[in-house]
Design a protein around this motif. Structure first.
Motif, PDB file in Angstrom:
ATOM      1  N   LYS A 114       0.855  -1.298  -0.165  1.00 26.41           N
ATOM      2  CA  LYS A 114      -0.050   0.076  -0.120  1.00 26.41           C
ATOM      3  C   LYS A 114       0.711   1.405  -0.030  1.00 26.41           C
ATOM      4  CE  LYS A 114      -0.686   0.125   5.086  1.00 26.41           C
ATOM      5  NZ  LYS A 114      -1.572   0.010   6.124  1.00 26.41           N
ATOM      6  N   GLY A 234      -7.088  12.260   2.607  1.00 24.21           N
ATOM      7  CA  GLY A 234      -7.258  10.785   2.207  1.00 24.21           C
ATOM      8  C   GLY A 234      -7.809  10.479   1.289  1.00 24.21           C
ATOM      9  N   GLU A 235      -9.233  11.284   0.791  1.00 24.08           N
ATOM     10  CA  GLU A 235      -9.947  10.650  -0.202  1.00 24.08           C
ATOM     11  C   GLU A 235      -9.215  11.517  -1.344  1.00 24.08           C
ATOM     12  OE1 GLU A 235     -13.792  13.057  -0.729  1.00 24.08           O
ATOM     13  OE2 GLU A 235     -14.600  11.104  -0.229  1.00 24.08           O
ATOM     14  N   THR A 238      -6.422   9.121  -2.643  1.00 25.05           N
ATOM     15  CA  THR A 238      -6.581   8.068  -3.453  1.00 25.05           C
ATOM     16  C   THR A 238      -6.639   8.162  -5.158  1.00 25.05           C
ATOM     17  OG1 THR A 238      -9.161   8.380  -3.304  1.00 25.05           O
ATOM     18  CG2 THR A 238      -7.908   6.945  -1.607  1.00 25.05           C
ATOM     19  N   GLU A 239      -6.984   9.392  -5.676  1.00 24.70           N
ATOM     20  CA  GLU A 239      -7.349   9.471  -6.973  1.00 24.70           C
ATOM     21  C   GLU A 239      -5.813   9.338  -7.778  1.00 24.70           C
ATOM     22  OE1 GLU A 239      -8.957  13.298  -7.579  1.00 24.70           O
ATOM     23  OE2 GLU A 239     -10.458  13.264  -5.981  1.00 24.70           O
ATOM     24  N   GLU A 241      -3.205   7.535  -6.147  1.00 28.63           N
ATOM     25  CA  GLU A 241      -2.518   6.833  -5.318  1.00 28.63           C
ATOM     26  C   GLU A 241      -1.451   5.828  -6.150  1.00 28.63           C
ATOM     27  OE1 GLU A 241      -3.388   2.866  -2.277  1.00 28.63           O
ATOM     28  OE2 GLU A 241      -4.914   4.054  -3.101  1.00 28.63           O
ATOM     29  N   SER A 242      -1.806   5.378  -7.307  1.00 32.43           N
ATOM     30  CA  SER A 242      -1.041   4.379  -8.106  1.00 32.43           C
ATOM     31  C   SER A 242       0.170   4.912  -8.836  1.00 32.43           C
ATOM     32  CB  SER A 242      -1.826   3.798  -9.353  1.00 32.43           C
ATOM     33  OG  SER A 242      -2.283   4.958 -10.118  1.00 32.43           O
ATOM     34  N   ALA A 265      -5.351  10.630   7.082  1.00 34.49           N
ATOM     35  CA  ALA A 265      -4.820   9.910   5.922  1.00 34.49           C
ATOM     36  C   ALA A 265      -3.622   9.349   5.786  1.00 34.49           C
ATOM     37  CB  ALA A 265      -4.592  11.351   4.803  1.00 34.49           C
TER      38      ALA A 265
END
Length: 397
Positions: A114, A234-235, A238-239, A241-242, A265
């Protein structure tokens, strides 16, 4: 009876005085910036010696010379010596992994690992928070990780260190506030900026970040917020994150809504502390308030569990008896929650900051060799220890 609000002849009007001083200071800073870095110039990351490059890649210096001789390194200089850029080091990592057939030297996250989000915090100025965040982010990028640095501090010192002057280079909606605001938020991908260090991106800060502290109570009172304040950072992360392996957040120096959102987060927390009595007493109050606020956030559904939390002693002077005693005092209380290594106080770090550079950017020749080497060794030991915690979370050695 209310005292008279009329300005006396021998008094000064504070708002006007502060506004004048701010305007003049901003102008002089702009002139200083233009003098250090002319308008069309770009900050760059320096090249590294074979010993430095080998350490960043994670191989022996002799092996690096062999790889370079095989045609995978930079061209030698006139004196036959090779200097390695961050791009050169990335290329060599890929070559080594292709040879081995396994992903060993390119440290990017693998399936099931993660994103690591490290929030660096303390609410007392002078704790070395921003210096720690900047050097950690740059160190991890030079080690080959894909890093995002997030400046949550309205003072935006982290942004300035990475070449983005908050007054002139950061416009409306170009901080993370643009992505987490309650009305018409922007996609976070539109806010992320590249830096002059390969693998390191930045979300800059400026005074606009204070708007989140002002708008959140209104949004909570009206009930119009789709997401609670503590979940917003945190939200949006996630957009993207990769795209990253590690996110380093430089928190503001107070326990406000931004800090609470950064803590929720985070996957890990690093608390900086200067080992002097007043600073440690202040930290005691800080820990109490943080604990109480996080308990409230937890009841509302916020995340409050972390992969690791550590205290980092900063601006440490090894020959200062009281500081050594205070450090020992904290180690007796916190045990293994304190990082083994401390960030040593150094004129090299302070002098580099005058020209808005980190110690990984300045040339060694600008300093007394011993001063520079001791400071760099301290930084590398601290950052290496943090890297080890991150890798351990992923299940790596």
């Amino acid at each position: 009876m209310q005292p008279s609000l009329a300005l006396q002849d021998d008094q000064e009007h504070l708002p006007s005085l502060l506004a004048t001083d701010a305007k003049e200071l901003s102008y002089q800073l702009q002139q200083h910036q233009a003098k250090i870095f002319p308008p069309l110039s770009q900050k760059t990351i320096r090249t590294f010696s074979p010993a430095e490059a080998a350490a960043f890649i994670g191989i022996g210096e002799g092996y690096l010379r062999q790889v370079a001789a095989d045609g995978h390194g930079p061209d030698p200089l006139a004196n036959g010596r090779r200097l390695y850029s961050a791009t050169d080091m990335d290329r060599i990592r890929r070559v080594l992994d292709e040879r081995n057939g396994t992903p060993k030297y390119v440290p990017a996250r693998r399936p099931g690992e993660k994103l690591q989000i490290v929030s660096v915090m303390n609410f007392k100025g002078g704790s070395g928070k921003t210096t720690t965040a900047a050097h950690l982010a740059q160190f991890m990028a030079l080690r080959g990780y894909r890093v995002l640095a997030v400046d949550l501090d309205p003072q935006a010192s982290l942004s300035a260190l990475f070449g983005h002057q908050p007054e002139f280079d950061v416009g409306e909606g170009e901080t993370i506030y643009g992505a987490i605001r309650y009305e018409e938020p922007r996609p976070i991908a539109d806010i992320v900026r590249a830096t002059y260090t390969p693998n390191l991106h930045l979300i800059p800060g400026n005074l606009e970040l204070m708007e989140f502290e002002h708008e959140t109570p209104k949004a909570m009172a009206s009930g119009t917020a789709e997401t609670m304040f503590f979940a917003r950072i945190g939200e949006v992360l996630t957009e993207i994150e990769s795209l990253y392996d590690v996110v380093v957040i430089d928190c503001p120096p107070q326990l406000g809504f931004l800090t609470m959102s950064a803590l929720c987060a985070a996957t890990s927390v690093l608390i900086t502390v200067h080992p002097q009595m007043l600073d440690v007493m202040s930290m005691s109050q800080f820990l109490t308030m943080t604990s109480e606020l996080m308990s409230v956030v937890e009841k509302a559904g916020g995340r409050t569990s972390y992969d690791w939390m550590r205290y980092l002693v900063t601006r440490f002077e090894p020959n200062d008896g009281p500081q050594s005693q205070m450090t020992g005092f904290m180690r007796a209380i916190f045990g293994n929650r304190m990082l083994h290594n401390a960030m040593v106080k150094s004129t090299a770090v302070a002098d580099a900051g005058v020209t808005k550079q980190t110690l990984y950017e300045v040339e060694r020749s600008q300093f007394t060799r011993g001063t520079y080497d001791r400071a760099l060794e301290s930084l590398n030991l601290v950052n290496g220890e943090i890297e080890a915690h991150i890798r351990s979370t992923w299940g790596r050695k």
